[in-house]
Design a protein around this motif. Structure first.
Motif, PDB file in Angstrom:
ATOM      1  N   THR A  38       0.730  -1.044  -0.076  1.00 18.74           N
ATOM      2  CA  THR A  38      -0.033   0.134   0.131  1.00 18.74           C
ATOM      3  C   THR A  38       0.786   1.233   0.180  1.00 18.74           C
ATOM      4  O   THR A  38       1.994   1.244   0.596  1.00 18.74           O
ATOM      5  CB  THR A  38      -0.991   0.078   1.032  1.00 18.74           C
ATOM      6  OG1 THR A  38      -1.671   1.194   1.156  1.00 18.74           O
ATOM      7  CG2 THR A  38      -0.137   0.006   2.503  1.00 18.74           C
ATOM      8  N   SER A  98      -0.632   3.604   1.720  1.00 17.47           N
ATOM      9  CA  SER A  98      -1.308   4.247   2.718  1.00 17.47           C
ATOM     10  C   SER A  98      -0.344   4.072   3.905  1.00 17.47           C
ATOM     11  O   SER A  98      -0.334   3.032   4.394  1.00 17.47           O
ATOM     12  CB  SER A  98      -2.618   3.651   3.018  1.00 17.47           C
ATOM     13  OG  SER A  98      -3.183   4.067   4.041  1.00 17.47           O
ATOM     14  N   GLY A 122      -8.954   7.179   7.449  1.00 18.73           N
ATOM     15  CA  GLY A 122     -10.092   7.115   6.774  1.00 18.73           C
ATOM     16  C   GLY A 122     -11.273   6.565   7.007  1.00 18.73           C
ATOM     17  O   GLY A 122     -12.425   7.205   7.051  1.00 18.73           O
ATOM     18  N   ARG A 123     -11.111   5.158   7.459  1.00 12.53           N
ATOM     19  CA  ARG A 123     -12.329   4.616   7.670  1.00 12.53           C
ATOM     20  C   ARG A 123     -13.043   5.062   9.058  1.00 12.53           C
ATOM     21  O   ARG A 123     -14.341   4.925   9.107  1.00 12.53           O
ATOM     22  CB  ARG A 123     -11.862   3.145   7.810  1.00 12.53           C
ATOM     23  CG  ARG A 123     -11.153   2.688   8.920  1.00 12.53           C
ATOM     24  CD  ARG A 123     -10.536   1.452   8.687  1.00 12.53           C
ATOM     25  NE  ARG A 123      -9.534   1.438   7.698  1.00 12.53           N
ATOM     26  CZ  ARG A 123      -8.564   0.479   7.023  1.00 12.53           C
ATOM     27  NH1 ARG A 123      -8.783  -0.812   7.553  1.00 12.53           N
ATOM     28  NH2 ARG A 123      -7.504   0.610   6.321  1.00 12.53           N
ATOM     29  N   GLU A 156     -15.464   7.354   7.536  1.00  9.73           N
ATOM     30  CA  GLU A 156     -16.588   6.825   6.858  1.00  9.73           C
ATOM     31  C   GLU A 156     -17.473   6.437   7.659  1.00  9.73           C
ATOM     32  O   GLU A 156     -18.495   6.375   7.393  1.00  9.73           O
ATOM     33  CB  GLU A 156     -15.911   5.572   6.007  1.00  9.73           C
ATOM     34  CG  GLU A 156     -15.210   5.889   4.874  1.00  9.73           C
ATOM     35  CD  GLU A 156     -14.149   4.821   4.281  1.00  9.73           C
ATOM     36  OE1 GLU A 156     -13.949   3.792   4.974  1.00  9.73           O
ATOM     37  OE2 GLU A 156     -13.552   4.812   3.140  1.00  9.73           O
ATOM     38  N   PHE A 199     -15.104   1.348  -2.718  1.00 12.85           N
ATOM     39  CA  PHE A 199     -13.782   1.044  -2.281  1.00 12.85           C
ATOM     40  C   PHE A 199     -14.165   0.021  -1.092  1.00 12.85           C
ATOM     41  O   PHE A 199     -15.230   0.368  -0.475  1.00 12.85           O
ATOM     42  CB  PHE A 199     -13.091   2.085  -1.668  1.00 12.85           C
ATOM     43  CG  PHE A 199     -11.689   1.962  -1.103  1.00 12.85           C
ATOM     44  CD1 PHE A 199     -10.832   1.329  -1.786  1.00 12.85           C
ATOM     45  CD2 PHE A 199     -11.676   1.713   0.053  1.00 12.85           C
ATOM     46  CE1 PHE A 199      -9.691   0.954  -1.360  1.00 12.85           C
ATOM     47  CE2 PHE A 199     -10.493   1.344   0.872  1.00 12.85           C
ATOM     48  CZ  PHE A 199      -9.396   1.000   0.133  1.00 12.85           C
ATOM     49  N   ASN A 204      -9.683   4.289  -6.799  1.00 12.51           N
ATOM     50  CA  ASN A 204      -8.380   3.274  -6.173  1.00 12.51           C
ATOM     51  C   ASN A 204      -8.659   2.193  -6.948  1.00 12.51           C
ATOM     52  O   ASN A 204      -7.795   1.529  -7.584  1.00 12.51           O
ATOM     53  CB  ASN A 204      -8.344   3.290  -4.790  1.00 12.51           C
ATOM     54  CG  ASN A 204      -7.405   2.446  -4.067  1.00 12.51           C
ATOM     55  OD1 ASN A 204      -6.588   1.826  -4.712  1.00 12.51           O
ATOM     56  ND2 ASN A 204      -7.008   2.473  -2.818  1.00 12.51           N
ATOM     57  N   ARG A 259      -6.611  10.735  -2.313  1.00 13.52           N
ATOM     58  CA  ARG A 259      -5.578  10.994  -3.362  1.00 13.52           C
ATOM     59  C   ARG A 259      -5.953  11.840  -4.515  1.00 13.52           C
ATOM     60  O   ARG A 259      -5.691  12.030  -5.444  1.00 13.52           O
ATOM     61  CB  ARG A 259      -5.167   9.733  -4.364  1.00 13.52           C
ATOM     62  CG  ARG A 259      -4.745   8.531  -3.063  1.00 13.52           C
ATOM     63  CD  ARG A 259      -4.647   7.356  -3.939  1.00 13.52           C
ATOM     64  NE  ARG A 259      -4.047   6.291  -2.968  1.00 13.52           N
ATOM     65  CZ  ARG A 259      -4.930   5.680  -2.399  1.00 13.52           C
ATOM     66  NH1 ARG A 259      -6.198   5.521  -2.535  1.00 13.52           N
ATOM     67  NH2 ARG A 259      -4.295   4.540  -1.603  1.00 13.52           N
ATOM     68  N   LYS A 302      -3.374   9.449   5.192  1.00 13.29           N
ATOM     69  CA  LYS A 302      -2.300   8.606   5.011  1.00 13.29           C
ATOM     70  C   LYS A 302      -1.789   8.348   3.496  1.00 13.29           C
ATOM     71  O   LYS A 302      -0.683   7.744   3.359  1.00 13.29           O
ATOM     72  CB  LYS A 302      -2.543   7.157   5.671  1.00 13.29           C
ATOM     73  CG  LYS A 302      -3.083   7.311   7.106  1.00 13.29           C
ATOM     74  CD  LYS A 302      -3.725   5.839   7.435  1.00 13.29           C
ATOM     75  CE  LYS A 302      -2.726   4.824   7.678  1.00 13.29           C
ATOM     76  NZ  LYS A 302      -3.078   3.675   8.262  1.00 13.29           N
ATOM     77  N   LYS A 303      -2.380   8.989   2.889  1.00 15.42           N
ATOM     78  CA  LYS A 303      -2.000   9.039   1.102  1.00 15.42           C
ATOM     79  C   LYS A 303      -1.565  10.218   0.731  1.00 15.42           C
ATOM     80  O   LYS A 303      -0.058  10.469   1.095  1.00 15.42           O
ATOM     81  CB  LYS A 303      -3.178   8.568   0.388  1.00 15.42           C
ATOM     82  CG  LYS A 303      -3.685   6.872   0.391  1.00 15.42           C
ATOM     83  CD  LYS A 303      -4.670   6.748   1.639  1.00 15.42           C
ATOM     84  CE  LYS A 303      -5.180   5.567   1.783  1.00 15.42           C
ATOM     85  NZ  LYS A 303      -5.871   5.243   2.901  1.00 15.42           N
ATOM     86  N   ARG A 317      -6.649  -7.200  -5.854  1.00 16.19           N
ATOM     87  CA  ARG A 317      -7.561  -6.318  -5.819  1.00 16.19           C
ATOM     88  C   ARG A 317      -8.657  -6.945  -6.889  1.00 16.19           C
ATOM     89  O   ARG A 317      -8.345  -6.966  -8.264  1.00 16.19           O
ATOM     90  CB  ARG A 317      -7.248  -4.828  -6.336  1.00 16.19           C
ATOM     91  CG  ARG A 317      -6.718  -3.979  -5.311  1.00 16.19           C
ATOM     92  CD  ARG A 317      -7.481  -4.049  -4.201  1.00 16.19           C
ATOM     93  NE  ARG A 317      -7.248  -2.911  -3.079  1.00 16.19           N
ATOM     94  CZ  ARG A 317      -7.360  -3.070  -1.864  1.00 16.19           C
ATOM     95  NH1 ARG A 317      -8.012  -4.130  -1.436  1.00 16.19           N
ATOM     96  NH2 ARG A 317      -7.132  -2.284  -1.004  1.00 16.19           N
ATOM     97  N   ARG A 361      -2.213  -5.322  -7.225  1.00 12.74           N
ATOM     98  CA  ARG A 361      -1.960  -3.934  -7.318  1.00 12.74           C
ATOM     99  C   ARG A 361      -0.667  -3.587  -6.815  1.00 12.74           C
ATOM    100  O   ARG A 361      -0.141  -4.106  -5.695  1.00 12.74           O
ATOM    101  CB  ARG A 361      -2.834  -2.943  -6.482  1.00 12.74           C
ATOM    102  CG  ARG A 361      -2.470  -1.593  -6.465  1.00 12.74           C
ATOM    103  CD  ARG A 361      -3.524  -0.688  -5.458  1.00 12.74           C
ATOM    104  NE  ARG A 361      -3.013  -1.206  -4.065  1.00 12.74           N
ATOM    105  CZ  ARG A 361      -3.626  -0.353  -2.893  1.00 12.74           C
ATOM    106  NH1 ARG A 361      -4.506   0.513  -2.955  1.00 12.74           N
ATOM    107  NH2 ARG A 361      -3.264  -0.702  -1.847  1.00 12.74           N
TER     108      ARG A 361
HETATM  109  O1  PLI Z   1      -6.969   3.330   5.547  1.00 11.50           O
HETATM  110  P1  PLI Z   1      -7.720   4.368   6.056  1.00 11.50           P
HETATM  111  O2  PLI Z   1      -8.778   4.010   6.837  1.00 11.50           O
HETATM  112  O3  PLI Z   1      -6.820   5.677   6.356  1.00 11.50           O
HETATM  113  O4  PLI Z   1      -8.384   4.740   4.575  1.00 11.50           O
HETATM  114  C1  PLI Z   1      -9.467   4.095   3.911  1.00 11.50           C
HETATM  115  C2  PLI Z   1      -9.392   4.474   2.543  1.00 11.50           C
HETATM  116  C3  PLI Z   1     -10.745   5.189   1.954  1.00 11.50           C
HETATM  117  N1  PLI Z   1     -10.595   5.469   0.776  1.00 11.50           N
HETATM  118  C4  PLI Z   1      -9.415   5.117  -0.140  1.00 11.50           C
HETATM  119  C5  PLI Z   1      -9.826   5.580  -1.472  1.00 11.50           C
HETATM  120  C6  PLI Z   1      -8.730   4.467   0.381  1.00 11.50           C
HETATM  121  O5  PLI Z   1      -7.682   4.042  -0.772  1.00 11.50           O
HETATM  122  C7  PLI Z   1      -8.646   3.823   1.471  1.00 11.50           C
HETATM  123  C8  PLI Z   1      -7.374   3.257   2.015  1.00 11.50           C
HETATM  124  N2  PLI Z   1      -6.648   2.634   1.296  1.00 11.50           N
HETATM  125  C9  PLI Z   1      -5.872   1.562   1.637  1.00 11.50           C
HETATM  126  C10 PLI Z   1      -5.463   1.078   2.809  1.00 11.50           C
HETATM  127  C11 PLI Z   1      -5.048   1.049   0.250  1.00 11.50           C
HETATM  128  O6  PLI Z   1      -4.152   0.339   0.659  1.00 11.50           O
HETATM  129  O7  PLI Z   1      -5.418   1.721  -0.808  1.00 11.50           O
END
Ligand code: PLI
Length: 463
Positions: free
Chosen positions: A50, A52, A100-101, A104, A124, A185, A217, A256-257, A381, A404
């Motif tokens: 990731t 992230s 993020g979650r 959500e 997602f 994503n 992102r 985190k992104k 994925r 991915r």
């Molecule tokens: O990993 P979080 O809880 O900070 O965020 C969740 C999250 C929400 N939206 C999107 C578009 C993401 O890509 C996402 C987390 N993505 C991860 C962990 C990934 O590896 O893509």
């Protein structure tokens, strides 16, 4: 092949990488139930699981940590963070969450009632899981081309307005909001255009439906807008970011992104009443409304990271690195998703392993093979990530099934990208040796890709 510009940073601190043998890795992936997520990270050479929370922070971010105000309530660091989010994303109400979650969960609890319907530009996993846990049904209204790895459209994250109109016509008042993402994503980091996003908002607003944007992102999305969307080439990333957020009613952010930190997030809102409800739930599930599960120093690092994220030299180098990796794979005939997206290069597992049926999880199998080959960790994925339909209990098999390779920001060099490319090319050349797919040995209820364990469908190995 794309040029590889020099990275606009110098390396100040390093983390040693352990050398492992193929035999060691074969044992490690067996012990991990053929799921790279269950590997110990010290057994991974190049970790592309990731992007992230895996970025390298700058010296400015590390020094910002020392300014962290750890007061329980009203910390100075919150106001620094709030100002940075307001200035760059344009939302009046900024509510911190741990990632993020967490956001959500809060947004879904505020707005979703059982029996409601949420359209969005592809699902997602964590976003849809929260929507479904609260009783909603997700409807994918992304353009058809997003599901075709070879369709090289500039904005494969766009919404098909006819699909959105049809969902609105069918469910009308049962739609609490439209759930948009920039970039998308699960389509391989594909962007949405400002024009499309604006049209979606106009259509939704005409029916009284708010639109919330996943901004994890959005700066990467802004980069593609600058490169590809007529009329935006002369605008700064910061201006485009504001333009992407402007027509929306709010956002959920995993910092985190794009924001170059290891933890943190926020909800951004315009409606004061909704913000008040969200703050009330943050108190229950995250922490006080001025820290939301983060330390004061985390909020300082985010504020500094947001400013760095819109720097064009940073983003240009990031995207060029992905294009270099993708270009090398492309040149050797490894099937990847086109165009190359904002945070990852995605290897089409269905095209690589056509002899492995969907029910045997080709992308999960490919992920295991690539780890064994060179210690590279990517993530599945496809069918595993998609989980089961909450109503029927049946496996969901999305059109895209891919491995991915998500590239952390400012972490790996060109030499690392060459190791990844060489390994993928080798595994692709020898793909016929991968004879068996995988089946579940243990299947968790939610977000199963994280903790599932697998076994080869016959024999003791996938080879
Ligand atoms: O990993 P979080 O809880 O900070 O965020 C969740 C999250 C929400 N939206 C999107 C578009 C993401 O890509 C996402 C987390 N993505 C991860 C962990 C990934 O590896 O893509």
């Amino acid at each position: 092949m794309s040029a590889y510009p020099p990275e606009p940073w110098r390396i100040k601190m390093v983390e040693p990488i352990k050398a492992t043998t193929r035999e060691y890795r074969e044992q490690a992936i067996r012990d991990a139930g053929w799921n790279p997520c269950l590997l110990r990270s010290e057994d991974v050479s190049i970790d592309l699981f990731t992007d992230s929370g895996t970025s390298a922070m700058s010296d400015r971010q590390w020094s910002a940590l020392l300014r962290g105000d750890e007061a329980y309530a009203g910390a100075r660091s919150f106001y620094v963070f709030e100002e940075a989010v307001r200035a760059h994303y344009g939302y009046e109400h900024v509510i911190p969450v741990h990632q993020g979650r967490g956001g959500e969960n809060i947004l879904s609890r505020c707005l979703i009632r059982p029996g409601t319907h949420i359209p969005g530009n592809m699902y997602f996993p964590s976003t849809r899981a929260h929507q479904e846990l609260n009783g909603a049904t997700f409807h994918d209204v992304i353009v058809d081309e997003a599901e075709d790895p070879r369709a090289a459209l500039p904005f494969k994250g766009n919404v098909d307005l006819a699909k959105l109109r049809a969902v609105i016509a069918e469910f009308g008042e049962l739609i609490p909001y439209v759930s948009l993402a920039a970039t998308v994503n699960m389509a391989g980091g594909q962007p949405i255009s400002v024009a499309n996003l604006t049209e979606v908002c106009e259509l939704a607003h005409a029916h009284g439906i708010p639109v919330f944007l996943d901004t994890a992102r959005a700066v990467e999305n802004a980069w593609f807008v600058k490169q590809r969307e007529p009329g935006w080439g002369d605008r700064s990333l910061a201006e485009i970011l504001l333009a992407l957020c402007a027509p929306t009613d709010g956002a959920v952010m995993s910092a985190k992104k794009d924001s170059l930190v290891n933890i943190g997030g926020w909800i951004g809102l315009r409606d004061p009443a909704l913000a008040e409800r969200a703050r009330g739930l943050v108190l229950l599930y995250e922490g006080l409304h001025t820290y939301g599960g983060m330390a004061g120093r985390d909020m300082e690092a985010i504020a500094a990271g947001i400013a760095e994220s819109v720097d064009e030299a940073h983003m240009g180098a990031r995207i060029a690195q992905l294009e270099y990796l993708g270009g090398r794979l492309d040149a050797e005939g490894v099937p990847i998703i086109h165009p190359i997206g904002g945070h990852c290069v995605c290897v089409d597992a269905t095209a690589t392993l056509p002899h492995i049926p969907r029910t045997r999880f080709a992308a999960q199998t490919l992920a295991a093979a690539v780890y064994v080959d060179a210690g590279i960790r990517g993530v599945e994925r496809g069918g595993v990530s998609a989980g089961r339909d909450p109503v029927t209990g049946e496996n969901r098999f999305p059109p895209l099934e891919f491995l991915r390779l998500a590239v952390p920001r400012r972490v790996y060099t060109r030499a690392h990208m060459d190791v990844v490319a060489d390994s993928l090319i080798r595994v692709h050349r020898e793909r016929d040796r991968i004879t068996h797919g995988l089946e579940f040995a243990y299947e968790p209820d939610h977000l199963r890709f994280f903790q599932a364990r697998f076994k080869p469908v016959s024999g003791s190995s996938i080879w």
